[in-house]
Design a protein around this motif. Sequence first.
Motif, PDB file in Angstrom:
ATOM      1  N   ALA A 124      49.155  37.220  35.125  1.00  0.00           N
ATOM      2  CA  ALA A 124      48.200  36.809  34.036  1.00  0.00           C
ATOM      3  C   ALA A 124      46.694  36.721  34.900  1.00  0.00           C
ATOM      4  O   ALA A 124      46.496  36.035  35.504  1.00  0.00           O
ATOM      5  CB  ALA A 124      48.762  35.449  33.605  1.00  0.00           C
ATOM      6  N   PRO A 125      46.146  37.939  34.669  1.00  0.00           N
ATOM      7  CA  PRO A 125      44.934  38.018  35.183  1.00  0.00           C
ATOM      8  C   PRO A 125      44.111  37.023  34.794  1.00  0.00           C
ATOM      9  O   PRO A 125      43.834  36.313  34.122  1.00  0.00           O
ATOM     10  CB  PRO A 125      44.272  39.310  34.460  1.00  0.00           C
ATOM     11  CG  PRO A 125      45.366  39.818  33.899  1.00  0.00           C
ATOM     12  CD  PRO A 125      46.390  38.864  33.514  1.00  0.00           C
ATOM     13  N   GLU A 180      50.232  44.499  34.718  1.00  0.00           N
ATOM     14  CA  GLU A 180      50.649  44.820  36.064  1.00  0.00           C
ATOM     15  C   GLU A 180      49.578  45.141  37.047  1.00  0.00           C
ATOM     16  O   GLU A 180      48.579  45.689  36.885  1.00  0.00           O
ATOM     17  CB  GLU A 180      51.594  46.191  35.846  1.00  0.00           C
ATOM     18  CG  GLU A 180      52.223  46.410  37.177  1.00  0.00           C
ATOM     19  CD  GLU A 180      53.116  47.590  37.305  1.00  0.00           C
ATOM     20  OE1 GLU A 180      53.632  48.009  38.230  1.00  0.00           O
ATOM     21  OE2 GLU A 180      53.561  47.958  36.009  1.00  0.00           O
ATOM     22  N   CYS A 181      49.491  44.477  38.077  1.00  0.00           N
ATOM     23  CA  CYS A 181      48.556  44.678  39.215  1.00  0.00           C
ATOM     24  C   CYS A 181      48.802  45.993  39.841  1.00  0.00           C
ATOM     25  O   CYS A 181      49.906  46.196  40.527  1.00  0.00           O
ATOM     26  CB  CYS A 181      48.693  43.776  40.099  1.00  0.00           C
ATOM     27  SG  CYS A 181      47.415  43.952  41.611  1.00  0.00           S
ATOM     28  N   PRO A 182      48.006  47.007  39.826  1.00  0.00           N
ATOM     29  CA  PRO A 182      48.248  48.549  40.240  1.00  0.00           C
ATOM     30  C   PRO A 182      48.400  48.249  42.002  1.00  0.00           C
ATOM     31  O   PRO A 182      48.723  49.544  42.615  1.00  0.00           O
ATOM     32  CB  PRO A 182      46.939  49.114  39.913  1.00  0.00           C
ATOM     33  CG  PRO A 182      45.845  48.020  39.487  1.00  0.00           C
ATOM     34  CD  PRO A 182      46.501  46.762  39.197  1.00  0.00           C
ATOM     35  N   VAL A 183      47.844  47.398  42.368  1.00  0.00           N
ATOM     36  CA  VAL A 183      47.912  47.194  43.898  1.00  0.00           C
ATOM     37  C   VAL A 183      49.358  46.453  44.629  1.00  0.00           C
ATOM     38  O   VAL A 183      49.957  47.007  45.317  1.00  0.00           O
ATOM     39  CB  VAL A 183      46.669  46.409  44.569  1.00  0.00           C
ATOM     40  CG1 VAL A 183      46.724  46.308  46.052  1.00  0.00           C
ATOM     41  CG2 VAL A 183      45.485  47.122  44.098  1.00  0.00           C
ATOM     42  N   TRP A 190      46.321  48.879  32.743  1.00  0.00           N
ATOM     43  CA  TRP A 190      47.562  48.094  33.163  1.00  0.00           C
ATOM     44  C   TRP A 190      47.845  47.096  32.310  1.00  0.00           C
ATOM     45  O   TRP A 190      49.022  46.074  32.586  1.00  0.00           O
ATOM     46  CB  TRP A 190      47.063  47.693  34.479  1.00  0.00           C
ATOM     47  CG  TRP A 190      47.024  48.952  35.301  1.00  0.00           C
ATOM     48  CD1 TRP A 190      46.073  49.705  35.443  1.00  0.00           C
ATOM     49  CD2 TRP A 190      48.056  49.750  36.475  1.00  0.00           C
ATOM     50  NE1 TRP A 190      46.151  50.708  36.374  1.00  0.00           N
ATOM     51  CE2 TRP A 190      47.627  50.656  36.979  1.00  0.00           C
ATOM     52  CE3 TRP A 190      49.254  49.136  36.743  1.00  0.00           C
ATOM     53  CZ2 TRP A 190      48.150  51.599  38.115  1.00  0.00           C
ATOM     54  CZ3 TRP A 190      49.983  49.913  37.464  1.00  0.00           C
ATOM     55  CH2 TRP A 190      49.250  51.226  37.982  1.00  0.00           C
ATOM     56  N   LEU A 191      47.337  46.642  31.203  1.00  0.00           N
ATOM     57  CA  LEU A 191      47.684  45.666  30.264  1.00  0.00           C
ATOM     58  C   LEU A 191      49.026  46.056  29.810  1.00  0.00           C
ATOM     59  O   LEU A 191      49.553  46.986  29.173  1.00  0.00           O
ATOM     60  CB  LEU A 191      46.723  45.625  28.991  1.00  0.00           C
ATOM     61  CG  LEU A 191      46.962  44.652  28.013  1.00  0.00           C
ATOM     62  CD1 LEU A 191      46.939  43.186  28.504  1.00  0.00           C
ATOM     63  CD2 LEU A 191      46.177  44.949  26.849  1.00  0.00           C
ATOM     64  N   LEU A 192      49.828  44.808  29.835  1.00  0.00           N
ATOM     65  CA  LEU A 192      51.397  45.108  29.119  1.00  0.00           C
ATOM     66  C   LEU A 192      51.459  44.267  27.954  1.00  0.00           C
ATOM     67  O   LEU A 192      51.994  44.723  26.792  1.00  0.00           O
ATOM     68  CB  LEU A 192      52.322  44.333  30.168  1.00  0.00           C
ATOM     69  CG  LEU A 192      52.404  45.106  31.637  1.00  0.00           C
ATOM     70  CD1 LEU A 192      53.492  44.549  32.609  1.00  0.00           C
ATOM     71  CD2 LEU A 192      52.833  46.851  31.675  1.00  0.00           C
ATOM     72  N   VAL A 193      51.126  42.901  27.738  1.00  0.00           N
ATOM     73  CA  VAL A 193      51.299  41.990  26.722  1.00  0.00           C
ATOM     74  C   VAL A 193      49.987  41.387  26.349  1.00  0.00           C
ATOM     75  O   VAL A 193      49.439  40.894  27.229  1.00  0.00           O
ATOM     76  CB  VAL A 193      52.389  41.213  27.034  1.00  0.00           C
ATOM     77  CG1 VAL A 193      52.529  40.222  25.717  1.00  0.00           C
ATOM     78  CG2 VAL A 193      53.721  41.980  27.383  1.00  0.00           C
ATOM     79  N   THR A 249      44.174  30.209  21.998  1.00  0.00           N
ATOM     80  CA  THR A 249      43.619  31.156  22.760  1.00  0.00           C
ATOM     81  C   THR A 249      44.379  32.406  23.277  1.00  0.00           C
ATOM     82  O   THR A 249      45.517  32.299  22.842  1.00  0.00           O
ATOM     83  CB  THR A 249      43.227  30.495  24.368  1.00  0.00           C
ATOM     84  OG1 THR A 249      44.350  29.919  24.718  1.00  0.00           O
ATOM     85  CG2 THR A 249      42.222  29.291  24.119  1.00  0.00           C
ATOM     86  N   GLU A 250      43.833  33.289  23.783  1.00  0.00           N
ATOM     87  CA  GLU A 250      44.446  34.734  23.934  1.00  0.00           C
ATOM     88  C   GLU A 250      45.098  34.570  25.450  1.00  0.00           C
ATOM     89  O   GLU A 250      44.425  34.203  26.476  1.00  0.00           O
ATOM     90  CB  GLU A 250      43.405  35.799  23.961  1.00  0.00           C
ATOM     91  CG  GLU A 250      44.139  37.287  24.090  1.00  0.00           C
ATOM     92  CD  GLU A 250      43.205  38.291  24.156  1.00  0.00           C
ATOM     93  OE1 GLU A 250      42.372  38.623  25.061  1.00  0.00           O
ATOM     94  OE2 GLU A 250      42.642  39.036  23.041  1.00  0.00           O
ATOM     95  N   GLY A 251      46.464  35.120  25.620  1.00  0.00           N
ATOM     96  CA  GLY A 251      47.008  35.322  26.779  1.00  0.00           C
ATOM     97  C   GLY A 251      47.241  36.745  27.092  1.00  0.00           C
ATOM     98  O   GLY A 251      47.548  37.430  26.054  1.00  0.00           O
TER      99      GLY A 251
END
Length: 50
Positions: free
Chosen positions: A48-49, A39-42, A22-25, A33-35
């Motif tokens: 941003a997880p 999209e949350c499937p629920v 479900w990763l978009l970007v 750092t990495e961002g």
Amino acid sequence: MSTDESSLGRCPDCGESIPQAWLLVEYEKDDGTEGLWAECPVCEDVVAPE
């Protein structure tokens, strides 16, 4: 095909685990750092997880 998906983290809105699929970007922040945006499937929000 493997059914073991790695998790990006949890949705800050509903708390559900967000699978890698479900990763978009994926991006690099100004501090190096990495961002992530996914999209949350629920709840179907772009988050941003955590």
